[in-house]
Each structure stands twice: as C-alpha cells, then as structure tokens.
Motif scaffolding. Structure first.
Motif, PDB file in Angstrom:
ATOM      1  N   MET A 148       0.842  -1.204   0.000  1.00 49.45           N
ATOM      2  CA  MET A 148       0.000   0.000   0.000  1.00 49.45           C
ATOM      3  C   MET A 148       0.873   1.247   0.000  1.00 49.45           C
ATOM      4  SD  MET A 148      -3.214  -0.847   2.415  1.00 49.45           S
ATOM      5  CE  MET A 148      -4.753  -1.284   1.597  1.00 49.45           C
ATOM      6  N   GLU A 149       1.934   1.170   0.761  1.00 45.23           N
ATOM      7  CA  GLU A 149       2.862   2.295   0.819  1.00 45.23           C
ATOM      8  C   GLU A 149       3.464   2.539  -0.567  1.00 45.23           C
ATOM      9  OE1 GLU A 149       6.823   3.303   3.404  1.00 45.23           O
ATOM     10  OE2 GLU A 149       5.663   1.511   3.887  1.00 45.23           O
ATOM     11  N   LEU A 150       3.874   1.461  -1.212  1.00 45.43           N
ATOM     12  CA  LEU A 150       4.456   1.568  -2.544  1.00 45.43           C
ATOM     13  C   LEU A 150       3.453   2.156  -3.532  1.00 45.43           C
ATOM     14  CD1 LEU A 150       6.668   0.908  -4.673  1.00 45.43           C
ATOM     15  CD2 LEU A 150       5.651  -1.371  -4.863  1.00 45.43           C
ATOM     16  N   CYS A 151       2.218   1.638  -3.496  1.00 44.85           N
ATOM     17  CA  CYS A 151       1.199   2.117  -4.439  1.00 44.85           C
ATOM     18  C   CYS A 151       0.866   3.584  -4.170  1.00 44.85           C
ATOM     19  CB  CYS A 151      -0.059   1.257  -4.353  1.00 44.85           C
ATOM     20  SG  CYS A 151       0.190  -0.401  -4.985  1.00 44.85           S
ATOM     21  N   GLN A 152       0.885   3.931  -2.888  1.00 44.19           N
ATOM     22  CA  GLN A 152       0.654   5.330  -2.522  1.00 44.19           C
ATOM     23  C   GLN A 152       1.740   6.214  -3.142  1.00 44.19           C
ATOM     24  OE1 GLN A 152      -2.022   4.945  -0.610  1.00 44.19           O
ATOM     25  NE2 GLN A 152      -2.462   7.101  -1.022  1.00 44.19           N
ATOM     26  N   GLU A 153       2.987   5.771  -2.969  1.00 40.96           N
ATOM     27  CA  GLU A 153       4.113   6.519  -3.541  1.00 40.96           C
ATOM     28  C   GLU A 153       3.957   6.662  -5.041  1.00 40.96           C
ATOM     29  OE1 GLU A 153       7.719   4.449  -2.701  1.00 40.96           O
ATOM     30  OE2 GLU A 153       7.392   4.568  -0.526  1.00 40.96           O
ATOM     31  N   ARG A 154       3.381   5.652  -5.652  1.00 41.88           N
ATOM     32  CA  ARG A 154       3.243   5.661  -7.108  1.00 41.88           C
ATOM     33  C   ARG A 154       1.915   6.258  -7.555  1.00 41.88           C
ATOM     34  NH1 ARG A 154       7.654   3.053  -9.409  1.00 41.88           N
ATOM     35  NH2 ARG A 154       9.103   2.759  -7.710  1.00 41.88           N
ATOM     36  N   ARG A 155       1.315   7.033  -6.687  1.00 43.15           N
ATOM     37  CA  ARG A 155       0.076   7.744  -7.006  1.00 43.15           C
ATOM     38  C   ARG A 155      -1.082   6.813  -7.326  1.00 43.15           C
ATOM     39  NH1 ARG A 155       0.170  10.818 -11.483  1.00 43.15           N
ATOM     40  NH2 ARG A 155       2.041   9.908 -12.395  1.00 43.15           N
ATOM     41  N   GLY A 156      -1.122   5.673  -6.660  1.00 41.67           N
ATOM     42  CA  GLY A 156      -2.184   4.709  -6.925  1.00 41.67           C
ATOM     43  C   GLY A 156      -3.478   5.080  -6.212  1.00 41.67           C
ATOM     44  N   ASN A 157      -4.599   4.671  -6.806  1.00 38.51           N
ATOM     45  CA  ASN A 157      -5.886   4.791  -6.119  1.00 38.51           C
ATOM     46  C   ASN A 157      -6.300   3.415  -5.651  1.00 38.51           C
ATOM     47  OD1 ASN A 157      -6.081   7.490  -6.918  1.00 38.51           O
ATOM     48  ND2 ASN A 157      -6.952   6.857  -8.894  1.00 38.51           N
ATOM     49  N   TYR A 158      -6.531   3.305  -4.378  1.00 36.00           N
ATOM     50  CA  TYR A 158      -6.962   2.023  -3.825  1.00 36.00           C
ATOM     51  C   TYR A 158      -8.389   1.747  -4.268  1.00 36.00           C
ATOM     52  CZ  TYR A 158      -8.558  -1.239  -0.239  1.00 36.00           C
ATOM     53  OH  TYR A 158      -9.087  -2.308   0.419  1.00 36.00           O
ATOM     54  N   ILE A 159      -8.629   0.550  -4.812  1.00 39.42           N
ATOM     55  CA  ILE A 159     -10.001   0.193  -5.196  1.00 39.42           C
ATOM     56  C   ILE A 159     -10.608  -0.720  -4.148  1.00 39.42           C
ATOM     57  CG2 ILE A 159     -11.508  -0.789  -6.985  1.00 39.42           C
ATOM     58  CD1 ILE A 159     -10.023   1.640  -7.984  1.00 39.42           C
ATOM     59  N   ASP A 160     -10.011  -1.915  -3.981  1.00 41.36           N
ATOM     60  CA  ASP A 160     -10.487  -2.770  -2.897  1.00 41.36           C
ATOM     61  C   ASP A 160      -9.467  -3.867  -2.600  1.00 41.36           C
ATOM     62  OD1 ASP A 160     -10.734  -4.634  -4.911  1.00 41.36           O
ATOM     63  OD2 ASP A 160     -12.929  -4.573  -4.958  1.00 41.36           O
ATOM     64  N   MET A 161      -9.796  -4.672  -1.618  1.00 36.60           N
ATOM     65  CA  MET A 161      -8.907  -5.766  -1.239  1.00 36.60           C
ATOM     66  C   MET A 161      -9.774  -6.971  -0.929  1.00 36.60           C
ATOM     67  SD  MET A 161      -5.961  -5.871   1.640  1.00 36.60           S
ATOM     68  CE  MET A 161      -6.912  -6.032   3.114  1.00 36.60           C
ATOM     69  N   LYS A 162      -9.399  -8.125  -1.536  1.00 44.00           N
ATOM     70  CA  LYS A 162     -10.179  -9.350  -1.279  1.00 44.00           C
ATOM     71  C   LYS A 162      -9.252 -10.405  -0.694  1.00 44.00           C
ATOM     72  CE  LYS A 162     -13.624  -8.933  -4.936  1.00 44.00           C
ATOM     73  NZ  LYS A 162     -13.141  -8.455  -6.218  1.00 44.00           N
ATOM     74  N   TYR A 163      -9.807 -11.184   0.211  1.00 43.53           N
ATOM     75  CA  TYR A 163      -9.025 -12.298   0.738  1.00 43.53           C
ATOM     76  C   TYR A 163      -9.139 -13.491  -0.198  1.00 43.53           C
ATOM     77  CZ  TYR A 163      -7.503 -10.239   5.029  1.00 43.53           C
ATOM     78  OH  TYR A 163      -6.859  -9.463   5.938  1.00 43.53           O
TER      79      TYR A 163
END
Lengths: 603, 372
Positions: free
Chosen positions: A425-440
């Motif tokens: 999540m930290e990496l994606c944040q750094e890369r300007r990512g938008n979180y969509i969702d998370m599934k197990y």
C-alpha cells in the motif's frame, strides 16, 4: 491418426504462473506421447530462446501436435498451444486462447494462485474455454493440495476438488492430465464444408521459407497452391507449404481442415503482413466475415536505445531489423540525441517486452547499450484545440502551449501474502495509486486492487514490489484509459546544459523528489572531473534540485624513475580504456553507468 | 648530446615502499656487475657518442666505493666523448657515505649528489623504514659540501605514514636550511606487492585531499625559499635544474646501462631485463624494445606537460595540426579559469594545482590530438 475426425482432436493450452511448472509439464506430455525420444529431450523443449529458459517464461507462443492413445482405446490428436505468461503479451495470449477449446490451469501446490494465473484464467473463461485445473509440485514437502484446490474453487469458481495432483518434475500422474483433456475439453466443431477461415495465433520468420504463419482452422480447408487472403491487411499470397508442427520439425501435409492447428507458408516477406489475431481465408472463396477480436498491437512503453559505442549504430539497426522480423510488436525509428548521438526510439508492449528486447540486443547481437528512461504515451491538449500524443520527452510542448494533459492508467491486481499489504500500500501510494479494494483469497493471501498510472509502473515498480515483499507478491495489470493529470517535463542539466537523454515527463507532485533523486544518483555515478560540475534538475527553466560533482584533486604520477616512462604510458592507456565507456557531453565525461543509474531509483 | 644512466640495483636492504629493481648488496656480485657495465660501455654502437650528463641511479648507488665509481667513470670516459662541463650525479643514502667516500666520489668526477633525506622527522623516517635519522642526513649533506660538492639535491616525501601538514612544512623548512641547490619532492604511491601495500599503512597515511593540499603548500613554501618548481616533483635554485632529468621530459636521448635500465636512443625506446645474474653473464646487455614504438606525437604531450616550461604552441601546431592545436588551447583556457593552467603567447603550462591532475589533462589533450 491418419483419418480425419474432428471428434478426436483436442486443442488446448497451458496456463500457469512463472515457475509453477508449465514448461516442465509440457515436456512430460511430449515425452508421454512419445513425440520426442527421451534421449533427444533437452530440458524444456518448448521454450527455445535462451532468455525464456533462463527466466522461466515463454515469450512467444508456440504450438505442437501430439498423438495420444487414450484409455478408451482411441487415438487422439492433441494440439498443445503454448502461451506467453506475461501481461505484456496479453493480446497474444488472448489470440492463443481463441485457437483452443480448453486450457489446463497449472497451480503450484504450495504457492497457490498468482495474479497472472488469475488474469489468464479469466481470459480463458471469457473465451469460453473449458478450464482443467491441475495441482503441480505435490512432491514438495510444503505442498498443500487441499488448500490450493479450495482456493481455486473459491477464487476462480470452478470445481477443482478432483483436479489431478501431479508432479511434472517426477512425471507423477501426467497421464491423468491427458485423460482429463479428452473428457473435459470439447472437440472442435467447425464446418469443413464452409469457406476456409483460420485464425493467425503466431508467426515466425524463417530465412528460407519466409514468414511461417501458425493458424487454427475454424471452418473449411486449405491446400498448398491455393491463394489466401489476410483479411486485416487485404494482402493475398499463394500458399507454398501447408503442414503441422511436430515436436521437432514442421511436417508438411496435403491439407489442413476445420479444427486442426498447423502452419502455412506463402513466400511472405514481412512479418508485419501477418498480424496475430487476423483471419486467413481463401482469396477466391472468402468467408463472409473475419473472426472477432482482432486488434492492431500498440506499443505502450517507449525508450531511446543507443549504442554505447557510437560507431555501432549500423549494428544496432541491423539487430533491430532482425528482431523485428520475428516480432511485429517491436517498433522503432531513428532518433538523435545531442547527448547520446544516433539511436532509435523503440516502442514495446510493456516493460518485460522492453527488457527482453534490450537483453536480446546485448546478448545475441553483442551490443553494449545505453537506454533512456522508459516513457508512456501522454495525451497533451494544446491551447489551440489540437491534441498531440507524446511518447518522447524531447517532443513535449512548451508549457505555455499546453491547455491540459492526460496520462494512461491501468487497473492492477497484486496478489500477496497478507503480511506485505502494508508495504505494498505504501508503494502504491508513492506511485500515485488509487486504492479500489482488497479481497481475501484465503486466510493468508489477499488480492489488492489498485488503479495506477502506467508511467509510474514502467520505472522500477516490479523491482520495488519484489524487494518489498521478498518476491512473494505477483502483479498483473490491464489498460484502463486516460485521465487528466498535472504533468511537467523535468530536465537534467550537467554543467549548465540540458542533457536531452535524461529528460522525462513526470507528475508535478513528484517532480521535486524525482529530481532530487536523479541528481543525487548522477552525482554518485559521475566521476570527479577537472572542474566542479553542477548537476541540476529543472522544470521550465527553474532549478528545483542541485548537486555538485566535486573537482578531481589528485591524478598524477609523481615519479618516472630513471627515464622509465612505460608506467606512465600504461596509465594513460588505462585511462583511454576507461574513456571508451564515457560519453563526452560538452566538457563533462559521463560514464554509461550514470545514464543507467537513473533508471532504477528505488533502492 | 646524450645522457648516460647507470643503474646500480643494489641496496643494504629494501625500503618497504619501494618497487624499483634492486637486490641485496654482495661485493663479489657488485664487482662482476661493474665488469659487465664496463664491457657494455665499449659496445660498437655507442663508440664516440657525445654525452653531457651521467647519472648513477638505483637501488643505492652510494653502496659503491670510491674506487668502484672511479672504475665506472673511467670506463665511460674511455668509450664516450664526455663534455668538459658534464653533469655527473650520484644518488646517495645518507647512512652509506662518510667523508672519505664523498671525497673519492669527487675525485672520480662526480659533481652532483642527491641525498634521499625524505623527512626531518625521525619518527617519520622510522615509519618509512629508512636506516638514517635526520641528524645523519644533515651531517652527510654538510660533509658533501665540505669536500667540494656545490650541487647538492635532497629528496622529500609527501604523504608518508604519520606525516601531516605541519610536520611536512617543518621538514621542508629544515631541509631548505641545508647548503643545497635542488629538491625533489615525491608523493608516496603505495605500490602493489610492496610491504606498504596493506590496510594498516593506508589508514595511517594522508588521503588524496590532504596530500594534494600538502603538495600545494610545499610548492609554495619551496618557491618562497628560492627553490622554483620546474617539474611536477622538482624544484631548484636558478641554474641548478637537473640537466639529466630534464632530458627525460624534453624527449632527449639517454642511454641506460645495467639491469632494469631504460634508454631512448636513436629514436627507439628499449630496456634491459631486471636480472643482475643475467646481466653479468651476458656478453652484452640485451636491449628489449618497448612494446609501443617511439612516437613523438604521443610523448610530446605526455612528457612536456610535466614541465613548468610546458607545451609550445608552435610545436603543437607542427605536431598535431592547426585545428587540434587551437582546440587544445581552447581547452586549456577553460582549465585556466579553474586555476589549473596558464596560457600565454607562446606556451601552455600547468600550475601546481594542474600538475596534481596532470594525468587527466594529458588524457584529454591526447584525445583532442586524436591519439588513439
């Protein structure tokens, strides 16, 4: 099988994540069907490029015909179509799938489902393929077949409890896989009486035969000497040879009929004429419509490729020409850089494709390359109402002419053990990512879904992901489209002069950090020179970061004793050797490593 | 006029930083070696050659007795046409000479003596593995003056273990007080395979930054005391520049005799194998051509840059053409702004700061000259 009966044909492919054992399984199948004598087996026969074998991935699709006597006493013809396993080759994968009725899904019994597996499995289901799950590597102590079967059922939603549990390595239960292909994968159901209609799923260039196109015949039949038409380009050719792909050789036959997989040669000179996904028909008796799904392949990632030694430019051109013979998705055109001299702007399907091409140029053609930072295609809307597509930072318009800019986004799935979620999540944040969702996926693994700018992942995302998850995460993405973005062009100056080869386009919010990092990296990689060299990053002429390469203090041979000047000469020669790896930019000497060091910024 | 170099590859013991060729002194061996030298002086091709400098280098030439030196100089006078005002130098280790020996050297024709003083700080001398202390060196220099040596040189080393800026300038000050005309100041270079090639010595010696500062300060110090820098590592009172060493930098002829000696003769560079036994047993010394043929275009830049007198613009044009010469001048003008170089009407010369980075400057100039 000599007679032709579609009901005894099975066309299928194997889907697997890297290292889950696709190639090993293919080898075992070849062995079991006696297509290759044991002593002729070279490990992993289907992957025959060095790079493929080393990386354990398949770059180009390939196909092979196998004969199998089943438990029901009947003879079957199998066409095993190998598919590239990587997202860069998604389109090629989809065309290979379109040539099959079924797919064997290989899942590692200890690793479970990975992002790419899932992507390709969904693609197979979209193409109405029957998916035959197989659990591999059950000989490993860490194997958990039950858990993995449950995962397949939960995540993909196909029955898997009775999936064959095999070890491709030891050869355990391989026959079960073949039997399952017969019972589960439907036979082809084309109409041999209709006009000839076939799908091109791959093509290769052969020095003697010209382009060999690999086809799956959907309807009708084709013989040597007949004239074919490639529907997308409209080009017509007279066929020279028709045949199928044996395990070792191409085997000519009189005719290819509906349901069969084989090849056609027709003295075709340019691989560009034979586009993967295109429909082949007969010129004199065409089918009424082309097969669906054809797309012209588009480059997604661009990079300047230069010979480290300027004199090797013609060699680089020849090498690219040769690679392009076999790779219609590689595009290139001459480009000149003030810093790097003559080179090429190359377009690639994606990052892996880019790395593979660069590696092949260096390895197979013995070239030493300098590559510029990869760029994606930006959409720039100008104040005069025009829109331009920019794949080269050098062509980025003056800021005063830009009304707005857009960048390509991808939607990405990252499969990872839960413990690394924070890091990712930290990496994606750094890369300007938008979180969509998370599934197990199960108790311990998750599917993280993000939207990310493509420009952020073409840098060093894979490396960063790997290092932050100890290599456990897998990653897959697909294009989503363009979104408005605050983009700027960042220039790098050495000794006050812009080095064109180091310019790139970046999101305004990240420009400062990137500029800092690049100037630091250059400072570390540019050796001290006779002068102090300022290394600066600037946007629109405004300096945003600066480092200094200090002036060299001491480089002297104090003593040449008794008139022995050989030492001095040797020293100078060594210096000259070193210089060969340097680029002279104005008064500054820049080593190749300095250019490369800015490509991998994430430590 | 040519120069003659005599290599005496014998030492009392090896200094831990030295990688020049030498073996332990052995008088029988030395006598045979001198026989071999004299045999070689009589070689056909050198007959009647005019020479105006002779230089005894080593090793430790001062292990030679007065008689041995005399035997060598006599041999030379018999074969060569030696100028009346020839400069005849011997290198000397302070602890190997006494008044008698120095007097005999004078009588054998030696008129210039160069002492390996290195430092005026005894702990530094010890760390260098030298056998003398400063008082011994001072006494040797004074004795040399007493017996009539007018032209005396001393070596100083920079960047040696335990040395710092203060101790270096102290040594320089002390040495400048001696009755000498010439100083050579060499920066210690730790050579591969020597006893100094170890971490302990490295961490105990000044880094490049400090050595550079030391070099600049020393140069200023010596210039201020009347020792003008005329080459990267050499300083002299007016008129006392080493004529023999200048030949190396000016690309003039010199003939080397002895094991490991180098020559530039008849536009050819060659050397003799580093093997005393072989030298003694060979009828004539085997002269092995240097790998690369003599090329004035390359050597002019490489060697002249070392001199304060520098590169002559006119010569640059002759050797490399107008375009390259102009480009070199342009490049040197940019060096001038960085204080590395001076460009005037006729010549280009490096400053002390420029000397410190002379390898890089030479490389760039060769590049411009199109020398591959």
């Amino acid at each position: 099988m000599n007679g032709y009966d579609q009901s005894n044909i099975r066309n299928f492919c194997i889907i697997a994540h890297i290292d889950h054992g696709k190639s090993t399984l293919a080898d075992r199948i070849l062995e079991l069907t006696s297509s290759v004598e044991l002593r002729e087996m070279e490990d992993q026969l289907l992957d025959n490029m060095d790079i493929e074998r080393e990386r354990g991935i398949t770059i180009k699709a390939r196909a092979v015909r196998l004969n199998y006597k089943a438990d029901d006493g009947q003879d079957y013809v199998f066409n095993l179509i190998d598919t590239p396993g990587h997202v860069d080759f998604n389109y090629e994968v989809s065309r290979s799938l379109a040539a099959c009725e079924g797919a064997v899904l290989v899942v590692d019994a200890s690793q479970g489902i990975e992002a790419q597996t899932l992507g390709n499995t969904y693609l197979a289901i979209e193409h109405d393929l029957e998916v035959v799950p197989v659990i591999n590597k059950i000989d490993l102590p860490s194997a958990e077949p039950e858990r993995v079967c449950a995962e397949i059922e939960n995540v993909i939603g196909i029955p898997a409890l009775d999936a064959p549990r095999i070890s491709a390595k030891t050869g355990l239960n391989i026959k079960d896989v073949l039997e399952r292909v017969i019972t589960d994968v439907p036979a082809p159901s084309g109409d041999p009486e209709k006009p000839f209609k076939a799908l091109i799923f791959d093509s290769v260039y052969d020095m003697y035969k010209g382009v060999i196109i690999y086809v799956r015949v959907m309807d009708g039949s084709i013989k040597a000497g007949q004239t074919i038409k490639l529907m997308a380009t409209g080009a017509e050719f007279q066929t020279v040879e028709i045949g199928y792909m044996g395990a070792k050789d191409l085997v000519p036959v009189g005719e290819l009929k509906a349901g069969e997989v084989g090849y056609i040669t027709a003295s075709i000179k340019y691989i560009g004429d034979t586009r993967v996904g295109d429909t082949v028909t007969r010129a004199d008796m065409p089918c009424d419509e082309a097969l669906p799904g054809y797309k012209k392949v588009q480059s997604m990632v661009f990079s300047g490729v230069y010979p480290a030694d300027g004199a090797k430019y013609p060699d680089l051109r020849d090498a690219l020409d040769k690679l392009a013979l076999n790779d219609a998705s590689l595009s290139f055109e001459p480009e000149t850089s003030a810093a790097l001299g003559f080179g090429f702007r190359c377009g690639f399907l994606g990052l892996l494709h880019m790395e593979i091409i660069q590696e092949r140029l260096e390895r197979e053609y013995n070239l030493d390359l300098i590559t510029t930072a990869p760029s994606v295609i930006y959409k720039v809307n100008l104040t005069n109402g025009e829109t331009v597509m920019i794949d080269n930072p050098s062509n980025y318009p003056d800021p005063s002419l830009i009304a707005s800019a857009e960048e390509p986004m991808v939607t990405a799935h990252i499969f990872t053990p839960q413990v690394y979620v924070g890091n990712i999540m930290e990496l994606c944040q750094e890369r300007r990512g938008n979180y969509i969702d998370m599934k197990y996926l199960d108790d311990t693994r998750v599917d993280l879904h993000y939207e990310l700018p493509l420009g952020e992942i073409v840098y060093d995302f894979f490396d960063a992901l790997k290092s932050r998850t100890k290599g456990y995460a897998s990653f897959d993405y697909e294009m989503k489209g363009y979104v408005p973005s605050k983009l700027v062009k960042l220039d790098i100056l050495l000794n006050g002069e812009v080095v064109d080869a180091l310019s790139f386009i970046v999101h305004a919010d990240k420009a400062y950090a990137r500029g800092r990092k690049i100037t630091e990296r250059l400072k570390e990689n540019i050796p001290r020179q006779l002068f102090e060299i300022p290394v600066q990053a600037s946007i629109g002429g405004k300096i945003i970061a600066r480092e200094t390469v200090k002036a060299m203090r001491k480089d002297v041979l104090a003593k040449c004793y008794g008139g022995d000047i050989t030492r001095k000469k040797k020293l100078l020669e060594k210096q000259k050797e070193g210089k060969k790896r340097m680029r002279q930019l104005g008064t500054v000497e820049v080593p190749q490593e300095a250019f490369m060091s800015v490509l991998k910024l994430d430590e | 006029m040519t120069g003659i170099y005599i290599h005496i590859p014998f030492c009392l013991r090896k200094c831990p930083y030295c990688d020049f060729y030498s073996v332990r002194i052995d008088n029988g061996l030395l006598e045979s070696y001198i026989d071999a030298l004299c045999r070689n002086f009589r070689a056909e091709k050198y007959r009647g050659v005019k020479a105006d400098t002779i230089y005894f280098g080593g090793g430790t030439p001062s292990v030679l007795t007065g008689g041995q030196v005399k035997r060598i100089t006599q041999g030379l006078y018999e074969s060569f046409d030696i100028a009346d005002d020839a400069e005849i130098t011997i290198e000397a280790n302070p602890c190997t000479v006494d008044r008698d020996k120095l007097l005999q050297y004078r009588q054998a024709g030696i008129n210039r003596i160069s002492f390996g003083v290195q430092s005026a700080d005894d702990s530094e001398l010890k760390a260098l593995g030298r056998l003398h202390d400063y008082e011994g060196a001072r006494r040797a220099v004074t004795l040399a003056q007493d017996v009539g040596f007018d032209n005396i040189s001393c070596d100083i080393m920079l960047g040696t273990p335990e040395q710092n800026m203060v101790s270096l300038l102290y040594s320089a000050g002390k040495i400048c007080e001696l009755p000498i005309k010439h100083i050579s100041a060499y920066m210690l270079k730790i050579e591969k395979g020597t006893a100094f090639d170890c971490e302990e010595v490295r961490k105990n010696t000044a880094d490049d930054e400090l050595v550079s500062d030391m070099y600049l300060s020393l140069t200023e110090h010596l210039n201020g005391r009347g020792f003008e820098q005329y080459e990267i590592s050499n300083y002299a009172r007016a008129g006392y520049e080493s004529r023999h060493n200048l030949k190396y930098w000016l690309g003039q002829e010199y003939i080397g005799f002895g094991a490991a000696a180098h020559s530039l003769f008849d536009k050819k560079r060659y050397y003799v194998e580093r093997d005393v036994q072989k030298y003694i047993s060979a009828p004539l010394q085997e002269e092995i051509p240097e790998e690369e043929a003599y090329d004035e275009r390359q050597e002019y830049i490489m060697l002249r840059v070392r001199l304060k007198s520098g590169l002559e613009k006119q010569r640059l044009k002759e050797l490399y053409g107008d375009l390259a010469a102009e480009e070199m001048v342009r490049f040197c003008r940019t060096l001038e702004t960085g204080g590395l170089c001076r460009v005037d009407e006729k010549k280009i010369s490096l400053t002390p700061k420029g000397f410190l980075v002379s390898n890089s400057i030479i490389a760039r100039l060769c590049d411009i000259a199109g020398l591959s």
